[in-house]
Design a protein around this motif. Sequence first.
Motif, PDB file in Angstrom:
ATOM      1  N   PHE A 187       0.994  -1.243  -0.029  1.00 40.82           N
ATOM      2  CA  PHE A 187       0.013   0.126   0.123  1.00 40.82           C
ATOM      3  C   PHE A 187       0.748   1.185  -0.004  1.00 40.82           C
ATOM      4  N   VAL A 214      -4.796   1.894  -1.976  1.00 41.66           N
ATOM      5  CA  VAL A 214      -5.261   0.583  -1.970  1.00 41.66           C
ATOM      6  C   VAL A 214      -4.486  -0.030  -3.458  1.00 41.66           C
ATOM      7  N   LEU A 256      -9.324  -3.851  -1.438  1.00 47.19           N
ATOM      8  CA  LEU A 256      -9.145  -4.140   0.093  1.00 47.19           C
ATOM      9  C   LEU A 256     -10.753  -4.586   0.548  1.00 47.19           C
TER      10      LEU A 256
END
Length: 536
Positions: A99, A397, A402
């Motif tokens: 991330f 993300v 996610l």
Amino acid sequence: MMLLNLFLSAMQVTLLAVAVVLAYYIFCYLISPLKDIPGPVLAKFTNLWRVHDCYKCTTSETQMKLHAKHGVAVRLGPNMVALNDPSLIPVIYNARGTFLKSSFYSASDSLIHGKKTEHIFSTRSNKFHLEQLTPVQKFYSIQGVLAYEDSIDRALLLLCEQLETRFVNGANAGKTCDIADWISYFAWDLMAEITWSSEMGFMRTGSDVDNMIAINTLSMKYLGLIGQVPWFAKLLSMNAYRPQWVDAFDHALYFSLAQLAERQRASQSASSPETLIADPEKGSIAGDKKDYIASFLEAKKLYPDGITDENIVMYILTNLSAGADSIATVQRAIIYHLIRNPTAHDKLRAELDAANLPFPASYDETHNSSKLPYLEAVIKEGLRIHPPVGLCLERVVPSPGLELPDGRFIPAGTTVGVNPSVVTRDRQAYGPDADEFRPDRWLRRDGEDAEGFVARLRRMDELNTFVWGGGNRTCLGRFLATTILYKATAALVGRYDFVLEDPAKEWTVRRHWLVENEDIKVRIAQRAVRAVSTAC
């Protein structure tokens, strides 16, 4: 009539433009995969809501209220979701860095010699971060930090000398002291001492020299604001006619450049250039100096393809601005909350007295959980109740997205983040009184079995470490900060009695990118003087 027609035409164009903009925002809202994530209505359409909240300096309080109302996921912008679930921290902030940091951090890039420069904190590249981290990481390990313990002790001795001269002894006895200011002076002088072997005069003058602390505070506010709309920061940096106040934020940068230039001149004139050595325990250039600039210059020698003078300047700047302010923020919180909580203060005082520590005590003497468990509890609680960061640590993300524990899905490309000042109030981890300063939560409860205590302590510790970030981007200076907090807390609480000038007056707290706390006006009385360490 012609003027009237022109006016009407202008009005029509304006109304059409407004209609187009509104239609665009409505369309984006309707097709957004985040439209079911709750949050303030305005935040779903524009990041200006975030700018306004940051401007009010109430970011953490706002997010706590929103999470209390809407749950673990709250939409703070068209493409920004704040999360408040401890189980997501190791996922989002993992060691592989999958991330990546968001464009929020691009506002922290600095302009050096007209060139936009990323640094170890602001870079969004894992590769560049690793290249910058590897050469200097050992200097921030606990072993590396303890090489500078004499400098920490000298700064503590100077702080106490100034406090006693100005507010304790003789005609100045009982004079009001803003201990918040003096903790800042201490932190900034200390970071200067261990970075380039020279204090900056904050404590000796009892003032903010050249307004450097105030300018740095203003800079942090600016970065927090502009980070909500990073494209605007880019426009400002490219504008040759940008307002002069934008350049004022580079004051500490220019100061850091000057320190590096001075050291390089000194090294060139030294009879033996080899006095620049890598091991901080053996010294540095110019005699017996042991400082970070010497370490950074040696890192440049060992990694010539990865470390430039510009990189060294950013190391120096990070030490000074981010390091000093973070340390001061937590130390002020510890002192303030102890003054406000006599029971906790008295327990710590009794423990320190029983330990009969020298002054100033060494890190090994203070960081001893079996001998000083309550001091450890106070430090942990201070970090928990008042982390230095007041915004979400933003990450992007990655693909394929996610999935939240409740089954909701956050698509790839969305910016998400957890706010350390919010998640460290988690009631499941810390108990129903998580909003209170209570160091005893870190100790074993009456009737609690050993296994249960260890499990509870592990949960709290794992979450508490997030005050320094997580994963591959954990704060490099965390060992330095905690070393100073242990030593300074033991010294100040063991040596002085602090009484608030006005017990009814609360301190001032402003939460934005970094958390400010100020206005802790006290009267100081010195207790029985402890032996002064000969190591200084």
